[in-house]
Design an enzyme around this catalytic site. Structure first.
Site, PDB file in Angstrom:
ATOM      1  N   HIS A 278      13.718  39.244 -33.881  1.00  0.00           N
ATOM      2  CA  HIS A 278      14.292  38.573 -32.707  1.00  0.00           C
ATOM      3  C   HIS A 278      15.530  38.052 -32.761  1.00  0.00           C
ATOM      4  O   HIS A 278      15.798  37.221 -33.821  1.00  0.00           O
ATOM      5  CB  HIS A 278      13.205  37.500 -32.276  1.00  0.00           C
ATOM      6  CG  HIS A 278      11.926  38.057 -32.073  1.00  0.00           C
ATOM      7  ND1 HIS A 278      10.990  37.933 -33.212  1.00  0.00           N
ATOM      8  CD2 HIS A 278      11.054  38.009 -31.243  1.00  0.00           C
ATOM      9  CE1 HIS A 278       9.758  38.491 -32.746  1.00  0.00           C
ATOM     10  NE2 HIS A 278       9.683  38.663 -31.549  1.00  0.00           N
TER      11      HIS A 278
ATOM     12  N   ASP B 132      14.114  41.830 -30.105  1.00  0.00           N
ATOM     13  CA  ASP B 132      13.416  41.375 -28.890  1.00  0.00           C
ATOM     14  C   ASP B 132      14.021  40.203 -28.432  1.00  0.00           C
ATOM     15  O   ASP B 132      14.498  39.257 -29.427  1.00  0.00           O
ATOM     16  CB  ASP B 132      11.924  41.231 -29.294  1.00  0.00           C
ATOM     17  CG  ASP B 132      11.307  42.718 -29.328  1.00  0.00           C
ATOM     18  OD1 ASP B 132      12.041  43.463 -29.543  1.00  0.00           O
ATOM     19  OD2 ASP B 132       9.987  42.587 -29.359  1.00  0.00           O
TER      20      ASP B 132
END
Ligand code: NI
Length: 497
Positions: free
Chosen positions: A451, A311
């Site tokens: 991430h 993400d």
């Protein structure tokens, strides 16, 4: 990688460093003398291109419980004037971090997390352009800021935004145009607020007007972030708190070439590709081998699979991650921010072309459930549009920031909502080994959150891939994980059942 204990001093030419190193020469008692508390700084360098290197400096992150973290990537080029400017720029951010770290008591609750990374936007014989992103957090929610640095290689100087215009009057005209657009956007945001009378709205506008005009007045400090696309469409970004109180969020204003190109200094027309040459006009969409079920493919209904998801990117660390995935023949899913995708187009294009799946993670990471419907529409639709412009295909999966949503978010998204069932807390614990150990605990047909804005997460991935493959898992995209099952729009999924 070397480790040193010192007050960060990137360049001997930086005034604050001179003061710190030669305090006996410092006869101005009001100058700040650096604190004696040593901070452990780790430095390393990687290659980005033949002529540009990425320098990394890091404070904290070794201890998983570390609450005070600083990480910055900045460019080093063949040009001293660029290196000096970039070092000074990162030094100001470090000073801000240090000041906050010093002020913060040992019993402070919230963490401190400062990060800077950059993207090479252009590297031509005339100009080198970097886009720098900073995320700054005083708790677990962070705020991002962009900075555009354009260097004129012939004149050996950094070009400020106002330098791009043919005359001061042209810059002022651009500013008036910007303020008209901002006024419209601002009034519209007030219109959308719930529970305000007409009088309240007028008062709010009257009270806000001066700050809006001041934050967008004609000076280079206000116009530090902008980007443009191949067609010369220009966007100017204004930070949260720059134009209004925090609840209004950040602002951006778009211009077509017809609106502003006549104001630009002819010698800088090339910066924006306002007169595109044939090779700059990329009109054919990127070709992807994105997942379509084929005979002989792994069937996650029968065989154990895991979907790795990343993400908040694309970021300067994404390319390295793509290298790792390619080496290991692994496909993953990237839930991207529209704002980051738009300024890191090459990386997004490459992600798509290499067969990874792209999902929607909102425009700039707002908590969507707190927004008015029209803002949610901007967050979701503009992200899909940006991804489609770059790759030729719009995302058909959504992951709202923080996994936070309400019925309006689900309705506007009109896509399946993909959550996760394993969160390695890689944003919190910046330690590759810790993150790898946690991600390796993925279960059969699970979805792992991570991430790709964190260097340590990318560094964890080779170990994660090995551990999961050793356990017999196939590493697949979300579409592949759910192949054979129908995903419904507005429904939440956190693993294949
Ligand atoms: Ni996120």
């Amino acid at each position: 990688m070397k480790k040193i204990l010192f007050t960060l001093c990137l360049s001997a030419t930086i005034l604050s460093c001179k003061n710190a190193n030669n305090t006996q020469d410092n006869n101005n008692s009001s100058d700040k003398v650096e604190q004696s508390t040593p901070i452990e700084v780790t430095e390393n360098t990687e290659s980005l291109t033949d002529s540009i290197q990425v320098k990394n400096i890091q404070v904290g992150g070794e201890d998983p419980n570390e609450k005070v973290k600083f990480h910055a990537s900045y460019p080093s080029t063949l040009y001293d004037f660029i290196n000096q400017a970039e070092e000074e720029f990162v030094q100001t951010y470090f000073d801000e971090f240090k000041e906050n770290a010093d002020r913060r008591g040992d019993d402070a609750v919230g963490g401190l997390d400062f990060g800077q990374h950059f993207q090479l936007v252009e590297n031509s014989p005339e100009f080198i352009t970097f886009l720098i992103e900073r995320y700054t957090s005083y708790g677990n929610n962070y705020d991002t800021q962009f900075f555009t640095h354009i260097y004129d290689l012939k004149a050996q100087k950094q070009i400020q935004f106002s330098d791009l215009f043919a005359s001061e009057e042209d810059f002022h005209q651009f500013v008036r145009l910007t303020q008209d657009k901002l006024t419209q956007t601002f009034k519209q945001r007030i219109e959308e607020m719930d529970g305000l009378t007409e009088q309240d709205k007028r008062t709010m506008w009257q009270n806000s007007k001066d700050m809006l005009l001041e934050g967008s007045a004609a000076n280079d400090k206000n116009y530090h972030a902008f980007s443009w696309d191949q067609k010369g469409n220009l966007k100017v970004y204004f930070d949260k708190y720059q134009l209004a109180s925090g609840n209004f969020g950040s602002f951006e204003v778009s211009f077509t070439p017809e609106e502003y190109s006549h104001l630009i200094n002819p010698q800088y027309q090339g910066v924006f590709h306002v007169q595109p040459t044939a090779e700059e006009e990329i009109t054919t969409p990127a070709v992807s081998d994105s997942y379509q079920p084929r005979p002989g493919d792994v069937d996650c209904g029968k065989e154990p699979c895991v979907a790795l998801t990343f993400d908040d990117g694309p970021s300067v660390h994404t390319a390295k991650l793509l290298d790792i995935l390619k080496e290991n023949n692994v496909k993953a899913t990237f839930f991207v921010l529209g704002k980051s995708a738009q300024v890191q187009k090459n990386t997004l294009r490459r992600t798509y072309q290499e067969g990874h799946q792209i999902g929607n993670h909102s425009w700039d990471h707002k908590d969507l459930k707190n927004l008015a419907k029209s803002s949610i529409e901007h967050q979701i639709h503009d992200t899909n549009d940006a991804v489609k412009d770059i790759t030729g295909e719009a995302p058909h999966l959504m992951r709202p920031p923080y996994g936070s949503m309400n019925s309006t978010v689900k309705e506007v998204a009109n896509m399946p909502i993909i959550l996760w069932n394993l969160d390695p807390l890689d944003w919190k614990d910046r330690d590759a080994k810790t993150v790898a150990d946690r991600m390796s605990k993925a279960n059969k047909n699970g979805i792992v959150l991570a991430h790709d804005i964190h260097k340590t997460t990318v560094e964890a991935i080779p170990q994660v891939i090995k551990a999961l493959k050793d356990k017999g898992y196939h590493l697949v995209t979300i579409d592949q994980l759910f192949a054979g099952q129908e995903l419904k729009n507005g429904q939440k999924y956190s693993q294949r059942k």
